[in-house]
Motif scaffolding. Sequence first.
Motif, mmCIF file in Angstrom:
data_model
loop_
_atom_site.group_PDB
_atom_site.id
_atom_site.type_symbol
_atom_site.label_atom_id
_atom_site.label_comp_id
_atom_site.label_asym_id
_atom_site.label_seq_id
_atom_site.Cartn_x
_atom_site.Cartn_y
_atom_site.Cartn_z
ATOM 1 N N ALA A 102 10.374 -40.933 -36.266
ATOM 2 C CA ALA A 102 10.338 -39.621 -35.425
ATOM 3 C C ALA A 102 11.607 -39.187 -35.140
ATOM 4 N N ARG A 103 12.140 -39.942 -34.836
ATOM 5 C CA ARG A 103 14.091 -39.474 -34.328
ATOM 6 C C ARG A 103 14.500 -38.795 -36.187
ATOM 7 N N ALA A 104 13.770 -40.195 -37.243
ATOM 8 C CA ALA A 104 14.622 -39.534 -38.085
ATOM 9 C C ALA A 104 14.203 -37.953 -38.779
ATOM 10 N N ALA A 105 12.547 -37.976 -38.476
ATOM 11 C CA ALA A 105 12.034 -36.612 -39.510
ATOM 12 C C ALA A 105 12.439 -34.994 -38.146
ATOM 13 N N GLU A 106 13.409 -35.609 -37.197
ATOM 14 C CA GLU A 106 13.755 -34.224 -36.524
ATOM 15 C C GLU A 106 14.832 -33.788 -38.098
ATOM 16 N N ALA A 107 15.407 -34.025 -38.501
ATOM 17 C CA ALA A 107 16.056 -33.395 -39.807
ATOM 18 C C ALA A 107 14.334 -32.345 -40.351
ATOM 19 N N ASP A 108 13.531 -32.777 -40.642
ATOM 20 C CA ASP A 108 13.092 -31.540 -41.233
ATOM 21 C C ASP A 108 11.944 -30.660 -40.464
ATOM 22 N N THR A 109 11.938 -29.412 -40.081
ATOM 23 C CA THR A 109 11.669 -29.091 -38.953
ATOM 24 C C THR A 109 10.236 -28.640 -39.146
ATOM 25 N N LYS A 110 9.482 -28.465 -40.631
ATOM 26 C CA LYS A 110 7.957 -28.480 -40.554
ATOM 27 C C LYS A 110 7.224 -29.434 -39.716
ATOM 28 N N VAL A 111 8.220 -30.799 -40.228
ATOM 29 C CA VAL A 111 7.529 -32.229 -39.771
ATOM 30 C C VAL A 111 8.056 -31.653 -38.453
ATOM 31 N N SER A 112 8.496 -32.010 -38.036
ATOM 32 C CA SER A 112 8.941 -31.895 -36.776
ATOM 33 C C SER A 112 7.958 -31.350 -35.720
ATOM 34 N N SER A 113 7.881 -30.373 -36.563
ATOM 35 C CA SER A 113 7.171 -29.241 -35.009
ATOM 36 C C SER A 113 5.707 -29.353 -35.472
ATOM 37 N N SER A 114 5.395 -30.395 -36.966
ATOM 38 C CA SER A 114 3.568 -30.127 -36.599
ATOM 39 C C SER A 114 3.657 -31.666 -35.815
ATOM 40 N N PRO B 216 -4.428 -26.110 -46.042
ATOM 41 C CA PRO B 216 -4.451 -25.933 -44.730
ATOM 42 C C PRO B 216 -3.778 -26.155 -43.351
ATOM 43 N N SER B 217 -3.995 -25.605 -42.283
ATOM 44 C CA SER B 217 -2.972 -26.061 -40.978
ATOM 45 C C SER B 217 -3.094 -27.638 -40.705
ATOM 46 N N ALA B 218 -1.779 -27.941 -40.509
ATOM 47 C CA ALA B 218 -1.975 -29.609 -40.262
ATOM 48 C C ALA B 218 -1.199 -30.018 -39.141
ATOM 49 N N SER B 219 -1.771 -30.874 -38.481
ATOM 50 C CA SER B 219 -0.506 -31.219 -37.138
ATOM 51 C C SER B 219 -0.788 -32.532 -37.224
ATOM 52 N N LEU B 220 -0.019 -33.460 -36.744
ATOM 53 C CA LEU B 220 0.141 -35.005 -36.438
ATOM 54 C C LEU B 220 0.189 -36.054 -34.993
ATOM 55 N N LEU B 221 -0.735 -36.283 -34.867
ATOM 56 C CA LEU B 221 -0.545 -37.008 -33.720
ATOM 57 C C LEU B 221 -0.013 -38.286 -34.337
ATOM 58 N N GLY C 123 -4.646 -23.677 -28.986
ATOM 59 C CA GLY C 123 -4.538 -22.502 -29.066
ATOM 60 C C GLY C 123 -6.069 -21.454 -28.797
ATOM 61 N N GLU C 124 -6.999 -21.910 -30.292
ATOM 62 C CA GLU C 124 -7.621 -20.836 -30.806
ATOM 63 C C GLU C 124 -9.240 -20.988 -30.296
ATOM 64 N N SER C 125 -9.627 -20.124 -30.529
ATOM 65 C CA SER C 125 -11.376 -19.864 -30.098
ATOM 66 C C SER C 125 -11.618 -20.589 -30.791
ATOM 67 N N PRO C 126 -12.740 -21.333 -30.057
ATOM 68 C CA PRO C 126 -13.505 -22.131 -30.450
ATOM 69 C C PRO C 126 -14.463 -21.665 -31.713
ATOM 70 N N SER C 127 -14.757 -22.473 -32.898
ATOM 71 C CA SER C 127 -15.460 -22.109 -33.558
ATOM 72 C C SER C 127 -16.631 -22.344 -33.943
ATOM 73 N N ILE D 299 0.012 -28.168 -47.755
ATOM 74 C CA ILE D 299 -0.639 -27.904 -46.187
ATOM 75 C C ILE D 299 0.558 -27.161 -45.371
ATOM 76 N N LYS D 300 0.406 -26.024 -44.430
ATOM 77 C CA LYS D 300 0.825 -25.431 -43.016
ATOM 78 C C LYS D 300 1.588 -26.380 -42.200
ATOM 79 N N SER D 301 2.610 -26.743 -41.909
ATOM 80 C CA SER D 301 3.184 -27.425 -40.754
ATOM 81 C C SER D 301 2.577 -26.247 -39.773
ATOM 82 N N SER D 302 1.580 -27.008 -38.321
ATOM 83 C CA SER D 302 1.944 -26.201 -37.472
ATOM 84 C C SER D 302 1.636 -27.048 -35.813
ATOM 85 N N PRO D 303 1.770 -26.499 -35.159
ATOM 86 C CA PRO D 303 2.634 -27.340 -34.173
ATOM 87 C C PRO D 303 0.504 -28.035 -33.388
ATOM 88 N N LEU D 304 0.296 -28.819 -32.732
ATOM 89 C CA LEU D 304 -1.138 -28.536 -31.965
ATOM 90 C C LEU D 304 -1.695 -27.567 -30.930
#
Length: 715
Positions: free
Chosen positions: A228-240, A180-185, A473-477, A463-468
């Motif tokens: 959150a600043r420390a997580a910038e080293a992991d691009t997948k975590v940072s982008s999600s 699954p694609s995952a984003s984190l608030l 941006g996807e169409s309603p399911s 899981i897959k890193s996915s920016p929010l």
Amino acid sequence: MKRLAATVLSILFLAFSALPVTVAQAQEQPRLRVDLDELNPRVVSTTSTSLTVTGRVTNVGDRKISKLGVRLQLGTRLQTEQQIGDVLAGDKFKDLATTEFVDLVPDTLEPGQSAALNLAVPLGQSSKLQFPKTGVYPLLVNVNGTPDFGGPERLAAVTLLMPVLGIPGKAPASRPLSAPSASLLWPIANSTVHVVSSPLGGPLTVADERLADELAPGGRLDALVAAARAAEADTKVSSSLCLAIDPDLVATVDGMTRGYQVATGGGPVPGKGVDTAKNWLGQLKALVAGRCVVTLPFADADLTALTKVRAGDATDTALLASAVGGAAAIKNLLGIQPQDGVLWPGGALDAQTVEAIGKAGVKTVLTDSGKLQSDSPLSGIVALEGTDLRAQPIDALITSALNGSESTQNGLGAIAFRAGLGGQTGQERSQLLIAPPRHWTATGPELTTFLERMGDFYAAGLIKSSPLPDLLGESPSGTASVNYDPQDLTAATSGDVTAKMSQIDNETLGLSSAMTMDATKRVKPADVIAPVRLALIRAASTSWRGADAATVTGNARGDLDAIRGQVTVERPKQTIALASGASPLPAYITNGLPVGVNVRTVLKNNVGLRPTEAVPERTVPANGAVNQLLPVEALRAGRFSVDVSLTTPDGTRLGTDARFELTSTEYGAITIIITITAAGALLLLSSRRIYRRIKDSRADPAGETTPRVTEDAQV
């Protein structure tokens, strides 16, 4: 005597009957508290060799406890959402494996004493804890002991969700073909309402130094930004990662950087966190640069409550628009444009609120999946029925797991379960929007560990890193409707609070309608009353849940009274002598506001004095004063007092009443006319009576009188 004996026996019977209940209730009180410092590993893999648990056990009861021991208990693999929920609720589960009890050192604790908890259990083929397959398992840290006057029993326990991505010592298991694609608030919000007052041009005043403590190194808000600043080293975590920011928090901290006051019982004192606020705000600006940012309602307000302020045709729609329009403040203060029209509101949204926020410019709401009703499982974005709004579901199971003392560990377990480790079709999701509690209290090390393990999930392909923005941006399911249950209504802002908010809002409206912009000051009336409006929004904050209406609305009431208190009548320092019965009463009206104010003067408690004509409205200029001559007439001579008050043209009270002490030696013209008329009438009646008596005496020369009812007697 028989009756007395029966009474005594009855009392004794009732007393002994109640005794077991009392003991049972006492036994329900906590005896021990377990605080875990470390759990390693957080996620079991093929390379894991041992499981280590450290922490402290504290006697929080009132009796000595001896023979303390601790062990681990592993439950069977969790396969349904209901089973996960039961474990999070602390329900018992079936043991799959247990370790031997290990004595604590010391193994006897007096009330208030603590002992170290240290457990190290090997993992592998010969381990007491055998994981049959990958999945999510319940793990119990169980502490037993013997209290004084009791027997051995379980006195404390901590339940954890343990994700198992691989069996120790065995070959790695294959990953799902479609992760699954995952984003984190990442919520950066106030834990409570801090602002007491923030008048236009005046100092910011906060309730205490709690906010400064949260901003300081090691504090709650500092930990959220630092992790959150420390997580910038992991691009997948940072982008999600997408930062969810409360505009009220940013505005308050910005105000603190320019100096602030702290309210105390003896009056406000200078705040000590100016440099702390500057440093934290700089760290936040660096964090948000180039990142995804979404907006929380101002002060995390209950939007449904705001729609009930002056409900009906006169609903204050601008109040809700201000609450959801914090993106401009974030852009102005942090230099980053939040996601357009995206809002993460708290509380339950009813149909009226959904319609209102749509009119206020919101396009997409991020909301708990449990607050949406649909015919199919909710994962991706959906259209809200009957509106132009869209809703992106937040996984309710993961949010529930991230709430509590062991939130980060249980959150990892719930994420792994949703990613497919449940082993049962239908429990997994194709998209995951992960959201911790809005007022997350996890420690700095826990936050860092959580993000690091999220990185492990991404690296393992669970899981897959996915920016929010990609999810949005996807169409309603599909379609869904808002849904809330009785529990949501119980937790909502009470009607008493919204009633008081409506009252203050009405008075604020009356005050602002009397204001006019001054040509030299160039200050808008809306800017003058803005502090009251923001205080009303803060009164609807979800952090106030359970507080009484007077407390919740107290700051708004204080701001409003402070503003209108600057337009007042000055009390004369000496007694005013009226030169004649119709002398005007001089009133000196001052205005300390940077806007003009239309006022109406009203006399109260004016026995002995009456206005002779309507007092015209006057405009008191900005930061100026006017003399108002009140046409009055004295109704009697002597010394008396009268209260003079000010209102706006629509009757909204201004300032405080001023008591005028007066003396008068003359009557007014109308009073004199009335007096002369009354004297003439009295003279006429007296003359008539004298005439009748003389006439009667002449009619009876012998001096005899006959009782009769005369006209005088009748009169």
